[in-house]
Design a protein around this motif. Structure first.
Motif, PDB file in Angstrom:
ATOM      1  N   PHE A 163       0.830  -1.199   0.000  1.00 43.20           N
ATOM      2  CA  PHE A 163       0.000   0.000   0.000  1.00 43.20           C
ATOM      3  C   PHE A 163       0.871   1.258   0.000  1.00 43.20           C
ATOM      4  N   GLY A 164       2.000   1.218   0.714  1.00 45.17           N
ATOM      5  CA  GLY A 164       2.917   2.352   0.693  1.00 45.17           C
ATOM      6  C   GLY A 164       3.474   2.608  -0.688  1.00 45.17           C
ATOM      7  N   LEU A 165       3.830   1.520  -1.393  1.00 44.32           N
ATOM      8  CA  LEU A 165       4.324   1.657  -2.772  1.00 44.32           C
ATOM      9  C   LEU A 165       3.247   2.232  -3.670  1.00 44.32           C
ATOM     10  N   MET A 166       2.007   1.759  -3.539  1.00 46.49           N
ATOM     11  CA  MET A 166       0.916   2.260  -4.366  1.00 46.49           C
ATOM     12  C   MET A 166       0.679   3.747  -4.123  1.00 46.49           C
ATOM     13  N   ARG A 167       0.734   4.164  -2.852  1.00 48.60           N
ATOM     14  CA  ARG A 167       0.561   5.592  -2.564  1.00 48.60           C
ATOM     15  C   ARG A 167       1.659   6.425  -3.211  1.00 48.60           C
ATOM     16  N   SER A 168       2.896   5.913  -3.176  1.00 47.74           N
ATOM     17  CA  SER A 168       4.007   6.642  -3.798  1.00 47.74           C
ATOM     18  C   SER A 168       3.825   6.732  -5.310  1.00 47.74           C
ATOM     19  N   LEU A 169       3.408   5.618  -5.926  1.00 51.69           N
ATOM     20  CA  LEU A 169       3.200   5.620  -7.372  1.00 51.69           C
ATOM     21  C   LEU A 169       2.043   6.534  -7.766  1.00 51.69           C
ATOM     22  N   LEU A 170       1.007   6.579  -6.943  1.00 50.88           N
ATOM     23  CA  LEU A 170      -0.121   7.462  -7.234  1.00 50.88           C
ATOM     24  C   LEU A 170       0.301   8.922  -7.152  1.00 50.88           C
ATOM     25  N   LEU A 171       1.102   9.247  -6.139  1.00 48.89           N
ATOM     26  CA  LEU A 171       1.602  10.618  -6.033  1.00 48.89           C
ATOM     27  C   LEU A 171       2.494  10.960  -7.222  1.00 48.89           C
ATOM     28  N   LEU A 172       3.319   9.997  -7.641  1.00 39.46           N
ATOM     29  CA  LEU A 172       4.188  10.221  -8.794  1.00 39.46           C
ATOM     30  C   LEU A 172       3.365  10.449 -10.054  1.00 39.46           C
ATOM     31  N   ALA A 173       2.341   9.612 -10.268  1.00 35.23           N
ATOM     32  CA  ALA A 173       1.485   9.780 -11.449  1.00 35.23           C
ATOM     33  C   ALA A 173       0.747  11.111 -11.405  1.00 35.23           C
ATOM     34  N   GLY A 174       0.263  11.489 -10.216  1.00 31.33           N
ATOM     35  CA  GLY A 174      -0.402  12.786 -10.091  1.00 31.33           C
ATOM     36  C   GLY A 174       0.540  13.933 -10.374  1.00 31.33           C
ATOM     37  N   GLY A 175       1.784  13.817  -9.908  1.00 32.48           N
ATOM     38  CA  GLY A 175       2.786  14.847 -10.200  1.00 32.48           C
ATOM     39  C   GLY A 175       3.091  14.948 -11.676  1.00 32.48           C
ATOM     40  N   ILE A 176       3.152  13.792 -12.357  1.00 29.23           N
ATOM     41  CA  ILE A 176       3.407  13.800 -13.803  1.00 29.23           C
ATOM     42  C   ILE A 176       2.268  14.484 -14.541  1.00 29.23           C
ATOM     43  N   VAL A 177       1.020  14.179 -14.138  1.00 33.29           N
ATOM     44  CA  VAL A 177      -0.135  14.834 -14.776  1.00 33.29           C
ATOM     45  C   VAL A 177      -0.067  16.345 -14.588  1.00 33.29           C
ATOM     46  N   LEU A 178       0.270  16.778 -13.376  1.00 32.65           N
ATOM     47  CA  LEU A 178       0.364  18.218 -13.108  1.00 32.65           C
ATOM     48  C   LEU A 178       1.465  18.861 -13.948  1.00 32.65           C
ATOM     49  N   LEU A 179       2.627  18.201 -14.035  1.00 37.67           N
ATOM     50  CA  LEU A 179       3.723  18.748 -14.835  1.00 37.67           C
ATOM     51  C   LEU A 179       3.351  18.828 -16.318  1.00 37.67           C
ATOM     52  N   LEU A 180       2.647  17.809 -16.808  1.00 43.23           N
ATOM     53  CA  LEU A 180       2.230  17.828 -18.209  1.00 43.23           C
ATOM     54  C   LEU A 180       1.227  18.952 -18.473  1.00 43.23           C
ATOM     55  N   LEU A 181       0.338  19.205 -17.522  1.00 42.37           N
ATOM     56  CA  LEU A 181      -0.608  20.319 -17.682  1.00 42.37           C
ATOM     57  C   LEU A 181       0.126  21.652 -17.681  1.00 42.37           C
ATOM     58  N   LEU A 182       1.122  21.783 -16.797  1.00 42.19           N
ATOM     59  CA  LEU A 182       1.915  23.016 -16.779  1.00 42.19           C
ATOM     60  C   LEU A 182       2.701  23.170 -18.080  1.00 42.19           C
ATOM     61  N   ALA A 183       3.248  22.053 -18.583  1.00 40.18           N
ATOM     62  CA  ALA A 183       3.982  22.109 -19.858  1.00 40.18           C
ATOM     63  C   ALA A 183       3.050  22.494 -20.999  1.00 40.18           C
ATOM     64  N   THR A 184       1.815  21.987 -20.959  1.00 41.05           N
ATOM     65  CA  THR A 184       0.842  22.349 -21.995  1.00 41.05           C
ATOM     66  C   THR A 184       0.528  23.841 -21.942  1.00 41.05           C
ATOM     67  N   ALA A 185       0.320  24.351 -20.720  1.00 38.37           N
ATOM     68  CA  ALA A 185       0.050  25.777 -20.578  1.00 38.37           C
ATOM     69  C   ALA A 185       1.217  26.620 -21.071  1.00 38.37           C
ATOM     70  N   ALA A 186       2.453  26.179 -20.757  1.00 41.39           N
ATOM     71  CA  ALA A 186       3.631  26.919 -21.222  1.00 41.39           C
ATOM     72  C   ALA A 186       3.747  26.866 -22.737  1.00 41.39           C
ATOM     73  N   THR A 187       3.420  25.710 -23.329  1.00 40.15           N
ATOM     74  CA  THR A 187       3.470  25.577 -24.789  1.00 40.15           C
ATOM     75  C   THR A 187       2.473  26.513 -25.454  1.00 40.15           C
ATOM     76  N   VAL A 188       1.283  26.590 -24.887  1.00 41.03           N
ATOM     77  CA  VAL A 188       0.265  27.492 -25.432  1.00 41.03           C
ATOM     78  C   VAL A 188       0.733  28.939 -25.337  1.00 41.03           C
ATOM     79  N   ALA A 189       1.313  29.309 -24.199  1.00 43.06           N
ATOM     80  CA  ALA A 189       1.784  30.686 -24.021  1.00 43.06           C
ATOM     81  C   ALA A 189       2.856  31.034 -25.044  1.00 43.06           C
ATOM     82  N   LEU A 190       3.807  30.142 -25.267  1.00 46.82           N
ATOM     83  CA  LEU A 190       4.875  30.395 -26.246  1.00 46.82           C
ATOM     84  C   LEU A 190       4.310  30.498 -27.657  1.00 46.82           C
ATOM     85  N   ALA A 191       3.373  29.586 -27.987  1.00 47.55           N
ATOM     86  CA  ALA A 191       2.799  29.605 -29.331  1.00 47.55           C
ATOM     87  C   ALA A 191       2.002  30.891 -29.575  1.00 47.55           C
ATOM     88  N   VAL A 192       1.240  31.306 -28.566  1.00 48.27           N
ATOM     89  CA  VAL A 192       0.438  32.522 -28.723  1.00 48.27           C
ATOM     90  C   VAL A 192       1.334  33.753 -28.850  1.00 48.27           C
TER      91      VAL A 192
END
Length: 298
Positions: A163-192
């Motif tokens: 369960f500890g490993l699963m919690r760590s992996l879930l936090l990691l996956a959530g962090g990746i999703v957040l980073l990808l959303l931030l990267a998408t926002a940055a990409t849009v800003a640069l393109a605009v």
């Protein structure tokens, strides 16, 4: 009824659409595809850990360590019968001696089938709810009157690191999703910002004719929205194909912690919301970028 990002035909001619031939729609498709995979991994892991972990935590194993084979078998049958009478016990299945010896083959090899090697008599116990250590200890004391060498081990204890490993992996996956959303926002800003520099003269003429910053922002909002929608459709289709292929592989796993690891229905619904959320985020980012940049340019 016009959608928020729709613009009249005469306004669209001011900044022509890319018709999905530029890099931006495909960059958005890749970003959304990766975001969906990261989110899907988190949802599948959460569902598998909840389903498999809950089932296994309700199970325990009773071992009878008597040296006499006849006494072991007698005590095994009596203990199984007594367990089935106890409240909260869903089932108590006697494990045949052949299966118990098969469990030792990875460590003992063919010697595990030797009748001269004593093997504990095993009973698989399934509870209605996850038993506590105190309850298992009380059961062991009660059953020791039938089998003095009995030992009951619950699965909940060794599942804690899982369960500890699963919690760590879930936090990691959530962090990746957040980073990808931030990267998408940055990409849009640069393109605009790049598009603003390209069409700077057109925007200056629009301002001279009485147009406002909001009208200019709507032009770029529409382009970004269409790119994000196109990327969302492509990314969702690609992610769905990958998930369906992996789901067949997970279905072939033996019963265990990751057996039956598949995307739940609510997971698919959440994945459908991600492209819409990315489109909304992209439009908001485009609007903010245009308005903040025009204040400095003009």
């Amino acid at each position: 009824m016009r959608l928020p990002f729709t613009i009249a035909a005469h306004d669209r001619k001011l900044i022509p659409d890319g018709r999905f031939t530029g890099a931006m729609p495909w960059v958005m498709a890749i970003m959304i595809f990766l975001t969906l995979l990261a989110a899907a991994a988190a949802l599948v892991l959460a569902h598998a850990a909840s389903k498999g972990g809950t089932e296994l935590s309700r199970q325990a194993t009773a071992q009878i360590l008597d040296d006499d084979p006849g006494a072991r078998q007698y005590q095994q049958n009596r203990v199984a019968t007594q367990l089935e009478k106890m409240p909260g016990v869903a089932s108590a299945d006697v494990v045949p001696d052949e299966e118990a010896r098969a469990l030792l083959e990875p460590w003992l090899g063919q010697a595990a089938s030797d009748a001269d090697i004593p093997v504990p008599a095993l009973i698989d116990i399934e509870f209605v709810t996850t038993p506590s250590r105190e309850r298992l200890a009380a059961m062991q004391r009660e059953l020791s009157r039938i089998a003095p060498t009995i030992r009951i081990d619950g699965n909940a204890g060794w599942l804690q690191p899982w369960f500890g490993l699963m919690r760590s992996l879930l936090l990691l996956a959530g962090g990746i999703v957040l980073l990808l959303l931030l990267a998408t926002a940055a990409t849009v800003a640069l393109a605009v910002r790049g598009a603003l520099n390209t069409h700077r003269s057109t925007i200056e003429i629009m301002h001279m004719m009485g147009s406002t910053d909001l009208q200019a922002a709507r032009l770029f909002q529409r382009r970004v929205a269409l790119d994000a929608l196109f990327g969302g459709v492509v990314g969702l289709m690609g992610a769905a194909v990958i998930l369906l292929l992996l789901q067949e592989r997970f279905a072939a796993l033996e019963p265990g912690l990751l057996a039956g690891a598949a995307m739940p229905l609510y997971g698919w619904l959440l994945l459908l919301l991600i492209p819409a959320a990315v489109t909304t985020l992209s439009m908001a980012m485009a609007r903010w970028t245009v308005l903040s940049t025009l204040k400095k340019m003009l």
